[in-house]
Design an enzyme around this catalytic site. Structure first.
Site, PDB file in Angstrom:
ATOM      1  N   GLY A  10      -3.536  14.402 -10.223  1.00 33.90           N
ATOM      2  CA  GLY A  10      -2.971  13.181 -10.808  1.00 33.90           C
ATOM      3  C   GLY A  10      -4.029  12.147 -11.127  1.00 33.90           C
ATOM      4  N   ASP A  33      -2.624  22.159  -8.957  1.00 34.00           N
ATOM      5  CA  ASP A  33      -1.380  21.396  -9.029  1.00 34.00           C
ATOM      6  C   ASP A  33      -0.242  22.374  -9.296  1.00 34.00           C
ATOM      7  OD1 ASP A  33      -0.978  18.058  -9.705  1.00 34.00           O
ATOM      8  OD2 ASP A  33       0.725  19.398 -10.022  1.00 34.00           O
ATOM      9  N   THR A  88       2.923  10.124  -2.793  1.00 29.38           N
ATOM     10  CA  THR A  88       3.575   9.722  -1.537  1.00 29.38           C
ATOM     11  C   THR A  88       4.536   8.566  -1.859  1.00 29.38           C
ATOM     12  OG1 THR A  88       1.643   8.313  -1.160  1.00 29.38           O
ATOM     13  CG2 THR A  88       1.707  10.403   0.025  1.00 29.38           C
ATOM     14  N   THR A  90       8.051   6.090  -2.365  1.00 32.17           N
ATOM     15  CA  THR A  90       8.958   5.434  -1.429  1.00 32.17           C
ATOM     16  C   THR A  90      10.214   6.288  -1.299  1.00 32.17           C
ATOM     17  OG1 THR A  90       8.107   3.329  -2.245  1.00 32.17           O
ATOM     18  CG2 THR A  90      10.171   3.257  -0.997  1.00 32.17           C
ATOM     19  N   LEU A 160      -9.981   3.365  -5.983  1.00 31.95           N
ATOM     20  CA  LEU A 160     -10.178   3.141  -7.426  1.00 31.95           C
ATOM     21  C   LEU A 160      -8.979   2.404  -8.013  1.00 31.95           C
ATOM     22  CD1 LEU A 160      -8.220   5.118  -9.336  1.00 31.95           C
ATOM     23  CD2 LEU A 160      -9.759   6.857  -8.512  1.00 31.95           C
ATOM     24  N   PHE A 223      -3.566  -6.992   0.877  1.00 30.47           N
ATOM     25  CA  PHE A 223      -4.365  -8.208   0.659  1.00 30.47           C
ATOM     26  C   PHE A 223      -4.522  -8.489  -0.840  1.00 30.47           C
ATOM     27  CE2 PHE A 223      -6.905  -9.595   4.558  1.00 30.47           C
ATOM     28  CZ  PHE A 223      -6.019  -9.041   5.456  1.00 30.47           C
ATOM     29  N   LEU A 224      -4.789  -7.433  -1.608  1.00 31.28           N
ATOM     30  CA  LEU A 224      -4.964  -7.626  -3.055  1.00 31.28           C
ATOM     31  C   LEU A 224      -3.677  -8.148  -3.678  1.00 31.28           C
ATOM     32  CD1 LEU A 224      -7.012  -4.393  -3.887  1.00 31.28           C
ATOM     33  CD2 LEU A 224      -7.819  -6.751  -4.136  1.00 31.28           C
ATOM     34  N   CYS A 273       1.199   1.647  -6.761  1.00 32.93           N
ATOM     35  CA  CYS A 273       0.872   1.560  -5.334  1.00 32.93           C
ATOM     36  C   CYS A 273       1.171   0.246  -4.622  1.00 32.93           C
ATOM     37  CB  CYS A 273      -0.585   1.926  -5.137  1.00 32.93           C
ATOM     38  SG  CYS A 273      -0.870   3.660  -5.504  1.00 32.93           S
ATOM     39  N   PHE A 335       1.230  -1.053 -17.120  1.00 37.97           N
ATOM     40  CA  PHE A 335       1.211  -2.051 -16.031  1.00 37.97           C
ATOM     41  C   PHE A 335      -0.046  -2.901 -16.045  1.00 37.97           C
ATOM     42  CE2 PHE A 335      -1.604  -0.891 -12.447  1.00 37.97           C
ATOM     43  CZ  PHE A 335      -2.001   0.389 -12.809  1.00 37.97           C
TER      44      PHE A 335
HETATM   45  N1  LIG Z   1      -2.852   5.923  -8.913  1.00 41.58           N
HETATM   46  C1  LIG Z   1      -3.825   5.268  -8.298  1.00 41.58           C
HETATM   47  O1  LIG Z   1      -4.534   4.492  -8.935  1.00 41.58           O
HETATM   48  C2  LIG Z   1      -4.093   5.449  -6.843  1.00 41.58           C
HETATM   49  C3  LIG Z   1      -3.266   6.239  -6.056  1.00 41.58           C
HETATM   50  N2  LIG Z   1      -3.534   6.411  -4.715  1.00 41.58           N
HETATM   51  C4  LIG Z   1      -2.713   7.298  -3.896  1.00 41.58           C
HETATM   52  O2  LIG Z   1      -3.068   8.649  -4.219  1.00 41.58           O
HETATM   53  C5  LIG Z   1      -1.930   9.507  -4.138  1.00 41.58           C
HETATM   54  C6  LIG Z   1      -1.744  10.226  -5.456  1.00 41.58           C
HETATM   55  O3  LIG Z   1      -1.497   9.260  -6.454  1.00 41.58           O
HETATM   56  P1  LIG Z   1      -1.534   9.636  -7.997  1.00 41.58           P
HETATM   57  O4  LIG Z   1      -2.718  10.502  -8.274  1.00 41.58           O
HETATM   58  O5  LIG Z   1      -1.384   8.368  -8.736  1.00 41.58           O
HETATM   59  O6  LIG Z   1      -0.203  10.524  -8.113  1.00 41.58           O
HETATM   60  P2  LIG Z   1       0.237  11.473  -9.292  1.00 41.58           P
HETATM   61  O7  LIG Z   1       1.704  11.552  -9.258  1.00 41.58           O
HETATM   62  O8  LIG Z   1      -0.458  11.096 -10.555  1.00 41.58           O
HETATM   63  O9  LIG Z   1      -0.365  12.908  -8.865  1.00 41.58           O
HETATM   64  C7  LIG Z   1       0.105  13.649  -7.784  1.00 41.58           C
HETATM   65  C8  LIG Z   1       0.105  15.125  -8.194  1.00 41.58           C
HETATM   66  O10 LIG Z   1       0.384  15.912  -7.043  1.00 41.58           O
HETATM   67  C9  LIG Z   1       1.092  17.070  -7.471  1.00 41.58           C
HETATM   68  N3  LIG Z   1       1.735  17.697  -6.331  1.00 41.58           N
HETATM   69  C10 LIG Z   1       2.748  17.206  -5.555  1.00 41.58           C
HETATM   70  N4  LIG Z   1       3.033  18.078  -4.561  1.00 41.58           N
HETATM   71  C11 LIG Z   1       2.179  19.141  -4.706  1.00 41.58           C
HETATM   72  C12 LIG Z   1       1.980  20.343  -3.987  1.00 41.58           C
HETATM   73  N5  LIG Z   1       2.700  20.625  -2.893  1.00 41.58           N
HETATM   74  N6  LIG Z   1       1.044  21.219  -4.423  1.00 41.58           N
HETATM   75  C13 LIG Z   1       0.300  20.936  -5.529  1.00 41.58           C
HETATM   76  N7  LIG Z   1       0.439  19.799  -6.250  1.00 41.58           N
HETATM   77  C14 LIG Z   1       1.364  18.906  -5.839  1.00 41.58           C
HETATM   78  C15 LIG Z   1       2.052  16.513  -8.500  1.00 41.58           C
HETATM   79  O11 LIG Z   1       2.517  17.549  -9.361  1.00 41.58           O
HETATM   80  C16 LIG Z   1       1.178  15.480  -9.222  1.00 41.58           C
HETATM   81  O12 LIG Z   1       0.560  16.014 -10.390  1.00 41.58           O
HETATM   82  C17 LIG Z   1      -0.754   8.591  -3.738  1.00 41.58           C
HETATM   83  O13 LIG Z   1      -0.620   8.656  -2.350  1.00 41.58           O
HETATM   84  C18 LIG Z   1      -1.227   7.222  -4.148  1.00 41.58           C
HETATM   85  O14 LIG Z   1      -0.660   6.224  -3.338  1.00 41.58           O
HETATM   86  C19 LIG Z   1      -4.613   5.828  -4.134  1.00 41.58           C
HETATM   87  C20 LIG Z   1      -5.473   5.058  -4.866  1.00 41.58           C
HETATM   88  C21 LIG Z   1      -5.297   4.805  -6.283  1.00 41.58           C
HETATM   89  O1  LIG Z   2      -3.982   2.175  -4.302  1.00 38.52           O
HETATM   90  C1  LIG Z   2      -3.985   2.033  -5.514  1.00 38.52           C
HETATM   91  O2  LIG Z   2      -3.223   2.609  -6.284  1.00 38.52           O
HETATM   92  C2  LIG Z   2      -4.935   1.090  -6.181  1.00 38.52           C
HETATM   93  O3  LIG Z   2      -4.142  -0.112  -6.455  1.00 38.52           O
HETATM   94  C3  LIG Z   2      -4.853  -1.109  -7.162  1.00 38.52           C
HETATM   95  O4  LIG Z   2      -5.299  -0.617  -8.409  1.00 38.52           O
HETATM   96  P1  LIG Z   2      -4.348  -0.548  -9.702  1.00 38.52           P
HETATM   97  O5  LIG Z   2      -2.933  -0.675  -9.276  1.00 38.52           O
HETATM   98  O6  LIG Z   2      -4.751   0.654 -10.452  1.00 38.52           O
HETATM   99  O7  LIG Z   2      -4.760  -1.794 -10.591  1.00 38.52           O
HETATM  100  P2  LIG Z   2      -5.097  -3.335 -10.265  1.00 38.52           P
HETATM  101  O8  LIG Z   2      -6.229  -3.736 -11.096  1.00 38.52           O
HETATM  102  O9  LIG Z   2      -5.193  -3.582  -8.820  1.00 38.52           O
HETATM  103  O10 LIG Z   2      -3.806  -4.092 -10.836  1.00 38.52           O
HETATM  104  C4  LIG Z   2      -2.548  -3.980 -10.206  1.00 38.52           C
HETATM  105  C5  LIG Z   2      -1.576  -4.931 -10.860  1.00 38.52           C
HETATM  106  O11 LIG Z   2      -1.892  -6.282 -10.560  1.00 38.52           O
HETATM  107  C6  LIG Z   2      -1.988  -7.047 -11.746  1.00 38.52           C
HETATM  108  N1  LIG Z   2      -3.002  -8.104 -11.544  1.00 38.52           N
HETATM  109  C7  LIG Z   2      -4.258  -7.782 -11.139  1.00 38.52           C
HETATM  110  C8  LIG Z   2      -5.186  -8.773 -10.920  1.00 38.52           C
HETATM  111  C9  LIG Z   2      -4.849 -10.115 -11.113  1.00 38.52           C
HETATM  112  O12 LIG Z   2      -5.654 -11.053 -10.940  1.00 38.52           O
HETATM  113  N2  LIG Z   2      -3.583 -10.402 -11.527  1.00 38.52           N
HETATM  114  C10 LIG Z   2      -2.642  -9.435 -11.741  1.00 38.52           C
HETATM  115  O13 LIG Z   2      -1.496  -9.736 -12.095  1.00 38.52           O
HETATM  116  C11 LIG Z   2      -2.393  -6.043 -12.815  1.00 38.52           C
HETATM  117  O14 LIG Z   2      -2.083  -6.500 -14.095  1.00 38.52           O
HETATM  118  C12 LIG Z   2      -1.560  -4.848 -12.393  1.00 38.52           C
HETATM  119  O15 LIG Z   2      -0.242  -4.964 -12.861  1.00 38.52           O
HETATM  120  C13 LIG Z   2      -6.082  -1.530  -6.359  1.00 38.52           C
HETATM  121  O16 LIG Z   2      -6.827  -2.487  -7.117  1.00 38.52           O
HETATM  122  C14 LIG Z   2      -6.962  -0.332  -6.048  1.00 38.52           C
HETATM  123  O17 LIG Z   2      -8.040  -0.727  -5.218  1.00 38.52           O
HETATM  124  C15 LIG Z   2      -6.129   0.718  -5.326  1.00 38.52           C
HETATM  125  O18 LIG Z   2      -6.905   1.885  -5.088  1.00 38.52           O
END
Ligand SMILES: NC(=O)C1=CN([C@@H]2O[C@H](COP(=O)(O)OP(=O)(O)OC[C@H]3O[C@@H](n4cnc5c(N)ncnc54)[C@H](O)[C@@H]3O)[C@@H](O)[C@H]2O)C=CC1
Ligand SMILES: O=C(O)[C@H]1O[C@H](OP(=O)(O)OP(=O)(O)OC[C@H]2O[C@@H](n3ccc(=O)[nH]c3=O)[C@H](O)[C@@H]2O)[C@H](O)[C@@H](O)[C@@H]1O
Length: 483
Positions: A10, A33, A88, A90, A160, A223-224, A273, A335
């Site tokens: 993902g 995946d 993961t 809700t 990230l 916090f963010l 997230c 978003f």
């Molecule tokens: N999206 C983001 O910017 C961030 C997300 N996270 C965390 O990382 C985790 C993943 O997030 P995303 O990459 O955004 O999710 P996503 O939904 O984009 O990707 C998850 C992938 O896992 C696959 N999957 C699910 N169960 C599986 C299984 N049993 N075997 C193989 N593949 C499987 C799904 O098909 C999907 O492609 C979450 O816990 C999220 O909270 C953390 C930091 C940043």
């Molecule tokens: O766990 C996660 O998924 C990630 O969530 C956020 O990253 P992300 O959601 O990709 O993007 P952000 O830049 O944090 O923006 C989140 C939301 O807040 C909004 N935002 C951001 C900053 C700001 O000053 N004001 C504001 O309204 C953005 O427009 C957006 O809708 C965190 O910044 C990452 O560190 C974290 O890894």
């Protein structure tokens, strides 16, 4: 050759592994995946996620030491280090519904690792999980693994942000690795540290215990998000008093203890997230008998919801208390800028609010497809993170009646009564607003949920302008902002 396998291709698994492969040519990285279209996308010229700079990274190492595959069992079985980066979401039903993390995908991944492993493995939690998940995973692996196979669990949360994922991965503020304080646990931490140390300075790699690492991720997101809710709460007061939120945020952020970043007032934060992780934190606090702490963090979400409904109310009340049958142009649906991701985007709530008041909505976003918009607007809260076949799709007729997704901003604004800016795409800063104004009904309104336009310039053109947290037009001063 060290072999890494990542379960989950993902927004996190794909970019993270691509960067590891780029920086560590001697490591073989396979991302697996269960979703065939996703893997096909990663193996194609059009990657399944839009992320600046990612195409280039993938092009450099795909087929060399980076592979994408649906052969989950084989590659997990072969790996020395298995990252788990599945979703993961809700929980939507049962115990903790609407708050707790749904660990179904995580648990099934853990059971699968146990089933297919014939050699020792380091299992790395990359997904954001509740504190103590590592303990549950250890139990699953210990009870289901083949005899003699040993597992070490590490927590290595990802920080990230979308839109800047590649630069965040190239130069992270920190890499956090939590592990057991045992000889085997310390060796596993060292092994993962050695991977990151190939491009991340040693002083940015932090080792902690497992629970600190798991909780740090939830706390960092809380916090963010809290900073945004703080500045958004102040934005409402700015509108009431004539203060300007940009000036206030600038002055506040000049204090080195506070810092200037992440203080941009907006129509509300979105993304997959922040809300999910804070709800998860709230649930954990409640489970540990800490209702005051839970209540404190819940307010961050409440202010975010308030900010979105406040925006809708501004639109409707300014336009003579009704938008029924009026065309409203929505600029931006993602978003945030530089991503096509719409998970929990504030645009969904704003559009639903406007549609609820019977507006006709014309949406333009440079990266979001009409199909995605239709899916998002038909979805129940939290459904987005569950499999597609379980998600309702707005019928084509309903969609055609009230919602159009158009290829540019000018078409969105043609014959519209109002323009709402909901994502801060750079291109919205340089649009020809005079051209838009000329093609709109009068009075022509603009509601800037991201503070990307210059209100004075647009007032000169003739628009009635509302911008988050900015001094109000006379037009808006006496209108109720909140229902
Ligand atoms: N999206 C983001 O910017 C961030 C997300 N996270 C965390 O990382 C985790 C993943 O997030 P995303 O990459 O955004 O999710 P996503 O939904 O984009 O990707 C998850 C992938 O896992 C696959 N999957 C699910 N169960 C599986 C299984 N049993 N075997 C193989 N593949 C499987 C799904 O098909 C999907 O492609 C979450 O816990 C999220 O909270 C953390 C930091 C940043
Ligand atoms: O766990 C996660 O998924 C990630 O969530 C956020 O990253 P992300 O959601 O990709 O993007 P952000 O830049 O944090 O923006 C989140 C939301 O807040 C909004 N935002 C951001 C900053 C700001 O000053 N004001 C504001 O309204 C953005 O427009 C957006 O809708 C965190 O910044 C990452 O560190 C974290 O890894």
């Amino acid at each position: 050759m060290v072999k890494i396998c990542c379960i989950g291709a993902g927004y996190v698994g794909g970019p993270t592994m691509a960067v590891i492969a780029l920086k560590c040519p001697s490591i073989e990285v396979v991302v697996v995946d269960i979703s065939e279209p996703r893997i096909a996308g990663w193996n194609s010229e059009r990657l399944p996620i839009y992320e600046p700079g990612l195409d280039d990274v993938v092009r450099q190492c795909r087929g060399r030491n980076l592979f994408f595959s649906t052969e989950v069992h084989r590659h997990v079985g072969d790996a020395d280090i298995v990252f788990v980066s599945v979703n993961t979401p809700t929980k939507t039903c049962g115990l903790g519904a609407g708050k707790a993390a749904d660990l179904t995908y995580w648990e099934s991944a853990a059971r699968m690792i146990a089933d297919v492993s014939r050699s020792d493995k380091i299992v790395v939690e990359k997904s954001t999980v509740p504190v103590k998940t590592a303990e549950a995973i250890e139990k699953i692996l210990a009870h289901n693994g083949a005899r003699g196979v040993r597992f070490q669990i590490l927590s290595n949360p990802e920080f990230l942000a979308e839109g800047t994922a590649v630069q965040d991965l190239f130069a992270p503020d920190r890499v956090l690795i939590g592990g057991r304080d045992t000889p085997e646990g310390r060796a596993a931490v060292r092994a993962l540290r050695d991977v990151y140390a190939r491009w991340v300075p040693e002083d940015r790699i932090i080792a902690t215990n497992l629970w600190s690492a798991e909780l740090s991720k939830l706390a960092a997101n809380a916090f963010l998000a809290q900073r945004i809710s703080s500045v958004n709460a102040i934005s409402a007061l700015c509108e009431a008093t004539g203060a300007d939120v940009t000036q206030v945020a600038h002055s506040v952020g000049k204090d080195a203890r506070i810092g200037p970043r992440f203080l941009a007032a907006s129509v509300g934060f979105g993304g997959s997230c922040f809300q999910k992780d804070i709800l998860n934190l709230v649930y954990i606090c409640e489970c540990y008998g800490l209702p005051e702490v839970a209540g404190y963090w819940r307010e961050v979400i409440r202010i975010n919801d308030y900010q979105k409904s406040r925006f809708v109310n501004r639109v409707v009340s300014s336009m003579f208390n009704t938008v029924a049958g009026k065309k409203v142009a929505v600029l931006g649906f993602a978003f945030k800028k530089d991503t096509g991701d719409t998970r929990e985007t504030p645009a969904i709530d704003v559009c639903k609010g406007l549609l609820g008041d019977k507006a006709v909505v014309s949406i333009y976003d440079p990266q979001v497809t009409g199909e995605q918009v239709a899916r998002d607007l038909a979805m129940n809260k939290f459904d987005w993170d569950h499999p597609r076949h379980l998600q309702p799709v707005m019928s084509a007729t309903d969609l055609a009646k009230q919602v159009a997704v158009v290829p540019d901003a000018y078409e969105a604004a043609r014959d519209a009564h109002a323009v709402c800016i909901l994502t801060e795409w750079d291109e919205f800063r340089t649009l020809d607003y005079k051209r838009m104004f000329d093609a709109m009904h009068k009075p022509a309104f603009i509601f800037d949920g991201r503070n990307v336009i210059d209100p004075a310039k647009l007032r000169d053109i003739g628009f009635v302008v509302y911008a988050i947290g900015k001094p109000l037009d006379d037009w808006l001063k006496d209108m109720p902002a909140v229902a």
